[in-house]
Design a protein around this motif. Structure first.
Motif, mmCIF file in Angstrom:
data_model
loop_
_atom_site.group_PDB
_atom_site.id
_atom_site.type_symbol
_atom_site.label_atom_id
_atom_site.label_comp_id
_atom_site.label_asym_id
_atom_site.label_seq_id
_atom_site.Cartn_x
_atom_site.Cartn_y
_atom_site.Cartn_z
ATOM 1 N N ARG A 210 0.830 -1.216 0.000
ATOM 2 C CA ARG A 210 0.000 0.000 0.000
ATOM 3 C C ARG A 210 0.865 1.267 0.000
ATOM 4 O O ARG A 210 0.394 2.337 -0.370
ATOM 5 N N VAL A 211 2.102 1.108 0.426
ATOM 6 C CA VAL A 211 3.003 2.261 0.589
ATOM 7 C C VAL A 211 4.416 1.833 0.219
ATOM 8 O O VAL A 211 4.801 0.687 0.467
ATOM 9 N N HIS A 212 5.193 2.761 -0.357
ATOM 10 C CA HIS A 212 6.624 2.523 -0.535
ATOM 11 C C HIS A 212 7.368 3.757 -0.056
ATOM 12 O O HIS A 212 7.002 4.879 -0.398
ATOM 13 N N ARG A 213 8.389 3.545 0.764
ATOM 14 C CA ARG A 213 9.207 4.666 1.235
ATOM 15 C C ARG A 213 10.626 4.521 0.711
ATOM 16 O O ARG A 213 11.167 3.417 0.660
ATOM 17 N N ASP A 214 11.222 5.645 0.368
ATOM 18 C CA ASP A 214 12.621 5.668 -0.051
ATOM 19 C C ASP A 214 13.236 6.954 0.479
ATOM 20 O O ASP A 214 13.091 8.019 -0.122
ATOM 21 N N GLY A 215 13.873 6.869 1.649
ATOM 22 C CA GLY A 215 14.440 8.068 2.280
ATOM 23 C C GLY A 215 13.351 9.091 2.589
ATOM 24 O O GLY A 215 12.394 8.800 3.298
ATOM 25 N N ASN A 216 13.496 10.296 2.006
ATOM 26 C CA ASN A 216 12.523 11.373 2.243
ATOM 27 C C ASN A 216 11.267 11.254 1.398
ATOM 28 O O ASN A 216 10.363 12.076 1.496
ATOM 29 N N TRP A 217 11.222 10.248 0.523
ATOM 30 C CA TRP A 217 10.124 10.147 -0.436
ATOM 31 C C TRP A 217 9.114 9.075 -0.022
ATOM 32 O O TRP A 217 9.481 7.987 0.402
ATOM 33 N N LEU A 218 7.850 9.414 -0.206
ATOM 34 C CA LEU A 218 6.763 8.495 0.066
ATOM 35 C C LEU A 218 5.990 8.291 -1.236
ATOM 36 O O LEU A 218 5.735 9.257 -1.968
ATOM 37 N N TYR A 219 5.634 7.038 -1.530
ATOM 38 C CA TYR A 219 4.888 6.718 -2.755
ATOM 39 C C TYR A 219 3.609 5.985 -2.378
ATOM 40 O O TYR A 219 3.660 4.948 -1.709
ATOM 41 N N GLY B 26 1.657 16.614 7.734
ATOM 42 C CA GLY B 26 2.253 16.096 8.969
ATOM 43 C C GLY B 26 2.780 14.681 8.830
ATOM 44 O O GLY B 26 3.615 14.232 9.621
ATOM 45 N N LEU B 27 2.301 13.962 7.799
ATOM 46 C CA LEU B 27 2.708 12.570 7.586
ATOM 47 C C LEU B 27 3.848 12.441 6.568
ATOM 48 O O LEU B 27 4.278 11.335 6.263
ATOM 49 N N ILE B 28 4.308 13.574 6.042
ATOM 50 C CA ILE B 28 5.297 13.556 4.959
ATOM 51 C C ILE B 28 6.630 14.112 5.448
ATOM 52 O O ILE B 28 6.668 15.159 6.103
ATOM 53 N N THR B 29 7.730 13.413 5.142
ATOM 54 C CA THR B 29 9.061 13.900 5.516
ATOM 55 C C THR B 29 9.464 15.062 4.621
ATOM 56 O O THR B 29 9.867 16.124 5.086
ATOM 57 N N LEU B 30 9.383 14.859 3.319
ATOM 58 C CA LEU B 30 9.677 15.939 2.365
ATOM 59 C C LEU B 30 8.730 15.897 1.165
ATOM 60 O O LEU B 30 8.047 16.864 0.870
ATOM 61 N N GLY B 31 8.681 14.737 0.476
ATOM 62 C CA GLY B 31 7.846 14.659 -0.719
ATOM 63 C C GLY B 31 7.001 13.401 -0.760
ATOM 64 O O GLY B 31 7.447 12.325 -0.354
ATOM 65 N N CYS B 32 5.765 13.554 -1.250
ATOM 66 C CA CYS B 32 4.883 12.408 -1.435
ATOM 67 C C CYS B 32 4.399 12.392 -2.882
ATOM 68 O O CYS B 32 3.955 13.416 -3.409
ATOM 69 N N PHE C 247 6.185 18.849 -0.145
ATOM 70 C CA PHE C 247 5.255 18.896 -1.276
ATOM 71 C C PHE C 247 4.574 17.540 -1.454
ATOM 72 O O PHE C 247 5.079 16.507 -1.014
ATOM 73 N N MET C 248 3.440 17.569 -2.135
ATOM 74 C CA MET C 248 2.786 16.350 -2.631
ATOM 75 C C MET C 248 2.643 16.540 -4.133
ATOM 76 O O MET C 248 2.173 17.588 -4.577
ATOM 77 N N ILE C 249 3.052 15.542 -4.887
ATOM 78 C CA ILE C 249 2.911 15.631 -6.342
ATOM 79 C C ILE C 249 1.957 14.555 -6.833
ATOM 80 O O ILE C 249 2.132 13.373 -6.533
#
Length: 251
Positions: free
Chosen positions: A112-121, A150-156, A190-192
């Motif tokens: 349902r989720v993938h994280r890579d460092g500061n990035w959330l997918y 609040g749930l994002i480190t840097l980018g989603c 940001f969220m893209i």
């Protein structure tokens, strides 16, 4: 980081997916992420799944993928009919038993989720990865935005709405056109929304995807033969003609 293409919301549109994969080949990309909804709505679920299995490094579970696996929740009647038709294609579709099993196994294992460092997918949002929509007008919903950022480190990176653009921490929504198709990453969260390969809904009927690099994200629009896809939809009784119309209109 590696140069990464991010695609989403293919929705069984084989012509669009092939055109986008061909375009990605010319971008010097080293890996492809898919944010879900490989299937649903469109006429070629098996073929699209096969290409995603073959070409993507990471794939996330979308609500239509989940609907095919379990039961569609909250779908309108057209979407529900399409997902039941899609399920029958996956059960009796092209290829041998091994190909069929591989597709189901792939869908069943999607995170349902993938994280890579500061990035959330995610497919939907950081709060509800499969099902929550984040629309451009949500920038006026202070509570929702506060919670999401609040749930994002840097980018989603997300899909689901089929409307590409950038949500900034300063509560703006910027369309790809307004950024000249390039968003420069700073220390502002940001969220893209990467847009949709198979069923764009922002008034531009070309496929949309992004290429992510260290300090920038580039939006790409790709043309394809929409009439071919639309005509396939018109010829399948279980798929609403509206689904073919909206591919042509980009709405």
């Amino acid at each position: 980081m590696t140069k990464r293409a991010i695609i989403s919301d293919i929705h069984g549109n084989l012509e669009a997916l092939k055109a986008v994969l061909e375009h990605i080949r010319g971008q010097g990309v080293t890996e492809i992420f898919c944010l879900g909804d490989i299937i649903g709505y469109g006429p070629n679920p098996c073929e699209c799944l096969d290409l995603v299995i073959k070409h993507t490094a990471v794939c996330i579970l979308g609500n239509h993928d989940q609907g095919a696996l379990f039961d569609p929740e909250g779908f309108n009647s057209g979407a529900e009919r399409a997902i039941f038709w899609t399920r029958s294609q996956l059960e009796n579709g092209t290829g041998d038993r091994d190909a069929t099993d591989l597709r189901w196994d792939f869908l069943g294992a999607l995170p349902r989720v993938h994280r890579d460092g500061n990035w959330l997918y995610v497919h939907g949002s950081a709060r509800n990865p499969v099902n929550e929509y984040v629309f451009p007008e949500d920038i006026y919903n202070q509570k929702k935005m506060d919670k999401l950022f609040g749930l994002i480190t840097l980018g989603c990176f997300q899909g689901h709405t089929h409307v590409p653009g950038v949500f900034t921490e300063s509560r703006n929504f910027v369309s790809p056109e307004e950024t000249s198709y390039v968003y420069h990453v700073t220390d502002q969260k940001f969220m893209i929304n990467v847009g949709s390969v198979g069923q764009p809904r922002d008034g531009d009927n070309r496929s949309c995807y992004v290429v992510q690099e260290d300090h920038q994200v580039t939006f790409h629009r790709v043309d394809y033969d929409r009439d071919v896809t639309a005509n396939k939809i018109y010829n399948i009784p279980d798929l609403d003609n509206f689904l073919g119309d909206r591919i042509k209109q980009g709405r």
